[in-house]
Design a protein around this motif. Sequence first.
Motif, short mmCIF file in Angstrom:
data_model
loop_
_atom_site.label_atom_id
_atom_site.label_comp_id
_atom_site.label_asym_id
_atom_site.label_seq_id
_atom_site.Cartn_x
_atom_site.Cartn_y
_atom_site.Cartn_z
N PHE A 1 8.76 -1.82 5.48
CA PHE A 1 8.12 -3.22 5.95
C PHE A 1 8.08 -4.30 4.73
O PHE A 1 7.68 -3.98 3.65
N PRO A 2 8.44 -5.43 5.06
CA PRO A 2 8.56 -6.49 4.14
C PRO A 2 7.24 -6.99 3.81
O PRO A 2 6.18 -6.61 4.19
N ARG A 3 7.08 -7.60 2.29
CA ARG A 3 5.79 -8.18 1.92
C ARG A 3 5.24 -9.23 2.79
O ARG A 3 3.96 -9.42 2.71
N SER A 4 5.93 -9.88 3.47
CA SER A 4 5.51 -11.08 4.52
C SER A 4 4.84 -10.36 5.66
O SER A 4 4.34 -11.24 6.56
N TYR A 5 4.78 -9.10 5.85
CA TYR A 5 4.11 -8.43 7.03
C TYR A 5 2.68 -8.57 6.74
O TYR A 5 2.01 -8.25 6.00
N THR A 6 2.14 -9.24 7.66
CA THR A 6 0.67 -9.78 7.85
C THR A 6 -0.16 -9.22 9.01
O THR A 6 -1.21 -9.55 9.41
N GLY A 7 0.78 -8.42 9.83
CA GLY A 7 -0.02 -7.86 11.22
C GLY A 7 -1.16 -7.04 10.86
O GLY A 7 -1.76 -6.52 9.68
N VAL A 8 -1.67 -6.41 12.08
CA VAL A 8 -2.67 -5.48 11.95
C VAL A 8 -2.28 -4.24 11.36
O VAL A 8 -1.18 -3.97 11.42
N PRO A 9 -3.32 -3.38 10.62
CA PRO A 9 -2.83 -2.04 10.42
C PRO A 9 -2.03 -1.30 11.29
O PRO A 9 -2.10 -1.25 12.55
N LEU A 10 -1.30 -0.39 10.83
CA LEU A 10 -0.20 0.27 11.74
C LEU A 10 -0.71 1.72 12.22
O LEU A 10 0.00 2.39 13.05
N ARG A 11 -1.89 2.10 11.76
CA ARG A 11 -2.41 3.31 12.28
C ARG A 11 -2.52 3.38 13.72
O ARG A 11 -3.29 2.68 14.18
#
Length: 111
Positions: A61-71
């Motif tokens: 994933f890119p550094r720009s990803y600011t979404g919720v945790p992926l767990r």
Amino acid sequence: MRGETIIVVRRVQVGVDEGNNPVYETEQETVANVLVGSPNGENAADSNRPDGIQIDADLYFPRSYTGVPLRGQSVIVKGRKYRVVGDPFPVDGGMTPTDWNMTVPVTRSDG
């Protein structure tokens, strides 16, 4: 290098039913510039699934990803749905030589 666009599929609780059981819906988020590692496929080790196959891959994933945790989330890559394994987190050790800083292992079982 340039990554691909994938979709993160999340289950979110939107309320409870009459029996006080949680009610869920899914939300989708598009994430651009994700590097997709080569999937490896192997026969499922479960004797109850003689035609089964398990596919594992790594997404970066890119550094720009600011979404919720992926767990516990799912992702759609090239039209196929995978499940995220574990609890991936971004790693920034002060150096930023590339655009990607989070390895996300995914898996899928067929058959």
